[in-house]
Motif scaffolding. Structure first.
Motif, mmCIF file in Angstrom:
data_model
loop_
_atom_site.group_PDB
_atom_site.id
_atom_site.type_symbol
_atom_site.label_atom_id
_atom_site.label_comp_id
_atom_site.label_asym_id
_atom_site.label_seq_id
_atom_site.Cartn_x
_atom_site.Cartn_y
_atom_site.Cartn_z
ATOM 1 N N THR A 120 0.844 -1.190 0.000
ATOM 2 C CA THR A 120 0.000 0.000 0.000
ATOM 3 C C THR A 120 0.883 1.244 0.000
ATOM 4 O OG1 THR A 120 -1.737 -1.158 1.223
ATOM 5 C CG2 THR A 120 -1.830 1.237 1.209
ATOM 6 N N TRP A 121 0.716 2.071 -1.016
ATOM 7 C CA TRP A 121 1.538 3.264 -1.190
ATOM 8 C C TRP A 121 0.666 4.516 -1.133
ATOM 9 C CZ3 TRP A 121 6.867 2.710 -1.930
ATOM 10 C CH2 TRP A 121 7.303 1.410 -2.185
ATOM 11 N N THR A 122 1.182 5.561 -0.483
ATOM 12 C CA THR A 122 0.469 6.832 -0.360
ATOM 13 C C THR A 122 1.413 7.963 -0.741
ATOM 14 O OG1 THR A 122 -0.842 5.944 1.481
ATOM 15 C CG2 THR A 122 -0.862 8.330 1.171
ATOM 16 N N GLN A 123 0.906 8.858 -1.575
ATOM 17 C CA GLN A 123 1.720 10.016 -1.952
ATOM 18 C C GLN A 123 1.585 11.104 -0.905
ATOM 19 O OE1 GLN A 123 0.524 12.041 -5.535
ATOM 20 N NE2 GLN A 123 2.191 13.532 -5.426
ATOM 21 N N TYR A 124 2.726 11.685 -0.510
ATOM 22 C CA TYR A 124 2.752 12.820 0.413
ATOM 23 C C TYR A 124 3.420 14.004 -0.264
ATOM 24 C CZ TYR A 124 1.297 10.057 4.480
ATOM 25 O OH TYR A 124 0.576 9.292 5.374
ATOM 26 N N ALA A 125 3.110 15.184 0.225
ATOM 27 C CA ALA A 125 3.719 16.395 -0.305
ATOM 28 C C ALA A 125 5.215 16.401 -0.025
ATOM 29 C CB ALA A 125 3.070 17.630 0.314
ATOM 30 N N SER A 126 5.969 17.011 -0.944
ATOM 31 C CA SER A 126 7.418 17.126 -0.809
ATOM 32 C C SER A 126 7.804 18.593 -0.721
ATOM 33 C CB SER A 126 8.130 16.466 -2.000
ATOM 34 O OG SER A 126 9.510 16.751 -2.000
ATOM 35 N N ILE A 127 8.963 18.859 -0.133
ATOM 36 C CA ILE A 127 9.442 20.244 -0.086
ATOM 37 C C ILE A 127 9.902 20.715 -1.460
ATOM 38 C CG2 ILE A 127 10.113 20.132 2.340
ATOM 39 C CD1 ILE A 127 13.002 19.758 1.423
ATOM 40 N N LEU A 128 10.143 19.776 -2.369
ATOM 41 C CA LEU A 128 10.548 20.130 -3.732
ATOM 42 C C LEU A 128 9.302 20.171 -4.617
ATOM 43 C CD1 LEU A 128 13.697 17.839 -4.076
ATOM 44 C CD2 LEU A 128 13.616 20.262 -3.453
ATOM 45 N N PRO A 129 9.078 21.252 -5.363
ATOM 46 C CA PRO A 129 7.812 21.410 -6.084
ATOM 47 C C PRO A 129 7.552 20.367 -7.150
ATOM 48 C CG PRO A 129 9.401 23.083 -6.753
ATOM 49 C CD PRO A 129 9.974 22.398 -5.559
ATOM 50 N N ASP A 130 8.587 19.831 -7.778
ATOM 51 C CA ASP A 130 8.398 18.867 -8.865
ATOM 52 C C ASP A 130 8.833 17.461 -8.474
ATOM 53 O OD1 ASP A 130 7.420 20.836 -10.615
ATOM 54 O OD2 ASP A 130 9.453 21.491 -11.059
ATOM 55 N N ASP A 131 8.850 17.190 -7.156
ATOM 56 C CA ASP A 131 9.213 15.875 -6.638
ATOM 57 C C ASP A 131 7.937 15.132 -6.265
ATOM 58 O OD1 ASP A 131 11.037 13.845 -5.574
ATOM 59 O OD2 ASP A 131 10.328 14.489 -3.618
ATOM 60 N N CYS A 132 7.777 13.930 -6.768
ATOM 61 C CA CYS A 132 6.614 13.097 -6.450
ATOM 62 C C CYS A 132 7.091 11.909 -5.636
ATOM 63 C CB CYS A 132 5.929 12.621 -7.729
ATOM 64 S SG CYS A 132 4.385 11.736 -7.429
ATOM 65 N N SER A 156 6.824 13.491 -12.998
ATOM 66 C CA SER A 156 7.486 12.863 -11.858
ATOM 67 C C SER A 156 6.630 11.736 -11.297
ATOM 68 C CB SER A 156 7.760 13.906 -10.760
ATOM 69 O OG SER A 156 8.622 14.914 -11.207
ATOM 70 N N CYS A 157 5.332 11.984 -11.138
ATOM 71 C CA CYS A 157 4.441 10.961 -10.578
ATOM 72 C C CYS A 157 4.289 9.781 -11.529
ATOM 73 C CB CYS A 157 3.082 11.581 -10.254
ATOM 74 S SG CYS A 157 3.101 12.675 -8.814
ATOM 75 N N GLU A 158 4.239 10.069 -12.812
ATOM 76 C CA GLU A 158 4.146 8.989 -13.802
ATOM 77 C C GLU A 158 5.353 8.062 -13.697
ATOM 78 O OE1 GLU A 158 4.734 8.724 -18.608
ATOM 79 O OE2 GLU A 158 3.531 10.376 -17.827
ATOM 80 N N GLN A 159 6.543 8.645 -13.574
ATOM 81 C CA GLN A 159 7.745 7.839 -13.494
ATOM 82 C C GLN A 159 7.886 7.150 -12.142
ATOM 83 O OE1 GLN A 159 10.144 10.963 -16.372
ATOM 84 N NE2 GLN A 159 11.341 9.732 -14.992
ATOM 85 N N ALA A 160 7.422 7.797 -11.080
ATOM 86 C CA ALA A 160 7.469 7.158 -9.763
ATOM 87 C C ALA A 160 6.579 5.915 -9.739
ATOM 88 C CB ALA A 160 7.041 8.147 -8.679
ATOM 89 N N LYS A 161 5.391 6.016 -10.303
ATOM 90 C CA LYS A 161 4.480 4.870 -10.324
ATOM 91 C C LYS A 161 5.032 3.742 -11.188
ATOM 92 C CE LYS A 161 0.198 7.404 -9.380
ATOM 93 N NZ LYS A 161 -1.129 7.814 -9.905
ATOM 94 N N GLN A 162 5.815 4.094 -12.201
ATOM 95 C CA GLN A 162 6.434 3.057 -13.027
ATOM 96 C C GLN A 162 7.508 2.308 -12.239
ATOM 97 O OE1 GLN A 162 8.710 4.460 -16.405
ATOM 98 N NE2 GLN A 162 8.294 2.610 -17.593
ATOM 99 N N ALA A 163 8.208 3.034 -11.349
ATOM 100 C CA ALA A 163 9.297 2.415 -10.597
ATOM 101 C C ALA A 163 8.804 1.632 -9.379
ATOM 102 C CB ALA A 163 10.285 3.493 -10.142
ATOM 103 N N ILE A 164 7.665 1.995 -8.818
ATOM 104 C CA ILE A 164 7.210 1.397 -7.558
ATOM 105 C C ILE A 164 7.095 -0.119 -7.624
ATOM 106 C CG2 ILE A 164 5.172 1.183 -6.058
ATOM 107 C CD1 ILE A 164 4.925 4.233 -6.199
ATOM 108 N N PRO A 165 6.431 -0.719 -8.634
ATOM 109 C CA PRO A 165 6.338 -2.186 -8.649
ATOM 110 C C PRO A 165 7.695 -2.872 -8.743
ATOM 111 C CG PRO A 165 5.092 -1.234 -10.484
ATOM 112 C CD PRO A 165 5.723 -0.105 -9.745
ATOM 113 N N GLN A 166 8.658 -2.215 -9.374
ATOM 114 C CA GLN A 166 10.003 -2.792 -9.468
ATOM 115 C C GLN A 166 10.683 -2.786 -8.109
ATOM 116 O OE1 GLN A 166 10.716 -4.079 -12.514
ATOM 117 N NE2 GLN A 166 8.676 -3.317 -13.055
ATOM 118 N N VAL A 167 10.494 -1.697 -7.336
ATOM 119 C CA VAL A 167 11.051 -1.614 -5.992
ATOM 120 C C VAL A 167 10.318 -2.577 -5.062
ATOM 121 C CG1 VAL A 167 11.355 -0.106 -3.990
ATOM 122 C CG2 VAL A 167 11.800 0.771 -6.297
ATOM 123 N N ALA A 168 8.989 -2.642 -5.181
ATOM 124 C CA ALA A 168 8.188 -3.476 -4.287
ATOM 125 C C ALA A 168 8.605 -4.940 -4.350
ATOM 126 C CB ALA A 168 6.700 -3.338 -4.630
#
Length: 333
Positions: A120-132, A156-168
């Motif tokens: 289960t993954w949840t997105q949180y706000a980052s201090i960097l404006p273009d960081d997902c 950024s979010c598109e690429q993060a979601k692509q990487a998540i299953p690989q990390v998981a």
């Protein structure tokens, strides 16, 4: 004052170097249904080389050690390959013995929890404006995260979601990684009139003499940051402050909107020189003292002129604008 503007921009970005060896200590209770908690892990091992390559990043990654005093979990960072656009930094971390609520420090949720890769993954706000950044809780005091920083948050979010299953797939309770379609970025082939032209021929000696505080002789070099690009630099002659060097850049495979520092940014004004429309970019790449001007030659090639001024913001673009008619008159084609 010989400081090329791309070098200065690049110094402000994250740089990946070699080395990946991190041990994480501590223990935590598992979350029901999410498997046991990892007590020792190398953050750079959360993706293997094949996964990193397919996702479009360079190996090896850069390991950043844990610092519990600063609530910094061990992490690993990878820079995108040179031919991938937009450029990005992938950051993966995993913590053990660290309280997530204390770590997140009141950051707002940006998404509802979602199941990806068996966790289960949840997105949180980052201090960097273009960081997902997405987090997955692995235990009472254990969590993992995946973040990507690019020039645009949606990318950024598109690429993060692509990487998540690989990390998981490398985390407790995670599912096997699905196949990854290798990330590629089709780059135009070098061509057009700039391919065989000399950027140092864009100012004749009598024209250089019209530009105050600029050396009479230009020096040609190739770019280390823009594929196939070359440039000519006329150094400034007035010391560290005041006028900056005058540069003419040729990009035989660089569309006009793809120059670093101007990518994704609209010009503040357009200057018409003999029917050729130059876009003006004060504060190019976020550098207050640097001004750039870009001109399309073909759909896939362009020219830029860069200079600036230190000590008086009102003069940042003066030399660039003064030089545009001179450069335009000498452009090939």
């Amino acid at each position: 004052m010989r400081i090329k503007w791309q070098v200065a921009v690049a110094l402000a970005a994250a740089t990946v170097v070699t080395g990946c060896t991190v041990a994480v200590g501590g223990s935590a209770s598992p979350v029901p249904g999410q498997g046991p908690v990892v007590t020792a892990v190398d953050a750079c091992k959360l993706l293997d080389e094949a996964q990193v390559d397919a996702l479009g990043y360079r190996t090896p990654g850069r390991s950043v050690p844990e610092n519990k005093d600063r609530l910094q979990p061990p992490m690993c960072l990878w820079n995108s390959k040179d031919d991938i656009e937009p450029s990005a930094v992938l950051n993966v971390g995993i913590a053990a013995g660290m309280d997530f609520n204390e770590y997140i420090s009141g950051a707002l949720k940006k998404s509802e929890p979602q199941e990806i890769g068996g966790l289960t993954w949840t997105q949180y706000a980052s201090i960097l404006p273009d960081d997902c950044v997405f987090y997955a809780l692995l235990g009472a005091k254990s969590f993992a995260y995946v973040s990507v920083s690019t020039s645009k948050l949606d990318k950024s979010c598109e690429q993060a979601k692509q990487a998540i299953p690989q990390v998981a797939a490398h985390l407790p309770g995670g599912q096997d990684a699905p196949p990854v379609t290798p990330t590629t970025s089709a780059k135009p082939e070098p061509g057009g009139p700039l391919l065989s032209a000399d950027p140092c021929a864009m100012l004749k000696p009598d024209q250089v003499a019209q530009l105050k505080d600029i050396s009479p002789n230009g020096e040609k070099d190739t770019s280390s940051t823009v594929p196939n690009a070359s440039y000519c630099l006329w150094d400034d002659t007035d010391g560290d402050d005041g006028q900056k060097a005058f540069e003419v850049w040729f990009g035989p495979s660089t569309p006009v909107g793809e120059w670093p520092g101007a990518k994704g940014v609209n010009p503040t004004e357009t200057v018409d020189v003999g029917g050729k429309k130059w876009g003006i970019f004060p504060n190019m790449g976020g550098l207050r003292v640097t001004c750039g001007a870009t001109l399309a030659i073909t759909d896939t090639s362009s020219v830029q002129v860069v200079s600036g001024f230190i000590g008086d913001d009102s003069k940042t673009c003066d030399l660039v604008k003064q030089g545009l008619p001179l450069v335009t008159a000498n452009l090939p084609g």
